[in-house]
Scaffold this motif. Structure first.
Motif, mmCIF file in Angstrom:
data_model
loop_
_atom_site.group_PDB
_atom_site.id
_atom_site.type_symbol
_atom_site.label_atom_id
_atom_site.label_comp_id
_atom_site.label_asym_id
_atom_site.label_seq_id
_atom_site.Cartn_x
_atom_site.Cartn_y
_atom_site.Cartn_z
ATOM 1 N N LEU A 173 9.169 16.575 2.677
ATOM 2 C CA LEU A 173 8.225 16.865 3.750
ATOM 3 C C LEU A 173 6.810 16.462 3.345
ATOM 4 C CD1 LEU A 173 7.781 18.068 6.531
ATOM 5 C CD2 LEU A 173 7.436 20.287 5.433
ATOM 6 N N THR A 174 6.421 16.731 2.123
ATOM 7 C CA THR A 174 5.092 16.352 1.635
ATOM 8 C C THR A 174 4.946 14.840 1.591
ATOM 9 O OG1 THR A 174 5.056 18.343 0.279
ATOM 10 C CG2 THR A 174 3.461 16.635 -0.254
ATOM 11 N N PRO A 223 1.273 10.476 4.155
ATOM 12 C CA PRO A 223 0.874 9.203 4.786
ATOM 13 C C PRO A 223 0.454 9.378 6.254
ATOM 14 C CG PRO A 223 2.930 8.916 3.597
ATOM 15 C CD PRO A 223 2.631 10.371 3.593
ATOM 16 N N LEU A 224 1.108 10.282 6.973
ATOM 17 C CA LEU A 224 0.721 10.527 8.355
ATOM 18 C C LEU A 224 -0.688 11.106 8.431
ATOM 19 C CD1 LEU A 224 4.033 11.920 9.886
ATOM 20 C CD2 LEU A 224 3.017 9.665 10.200
#
Length: 99
Positions: A7-8, A13-14
């Motif tokens: 998840l990290t 990047p998002l």
């Protein structure tokens, strides 16, 4: 690296892309200038002071204005030659051309 989850690795990047998009929008996205006129009738700062039917007549009038120290531009639009000057010079140019 055991603390880094999938998840990290997805959210980082998002988040960076979102921050970059906000910075780019702040820098370039608020352009409020008008759309340029591509019809050929907008001459920017210049205003029309006379119209001549031929290129020779436009040259004579242009030379007359230049001798008086007025900056003038002649353009051809629709078979007519337009004489264009800056707005501050327009009254003097019109007066000179009518005498």
């Amino acid at each position: 690296m055991a603390d880094v989850t999938a998840l990290t690795l997805t959210l980082l990047p998002l988040f960076v892309l979102a921050a970059l998009a906000l910075v780019l929008y702040w820098a370039f996205g608020n352009d409020r200038r008008g759309v340029p006129d591509h019809t050929g009738s907008d001459f920017g700062l210049l205003v029309e002071v006379a119209a001549a039917p031929t290129a020779e007549a436009a040259d004579v009038l242009t030379a007359r204005l230049r001798r008086a120290g007025i900056k003038v531009t002649a353009v051809r639009r629709g078979g007519v030659h337009l004489l264009l000057v800056f707005p501050a010079d327009a009254p003097d140019a019109k007066l000179l051309l009518t005498t």
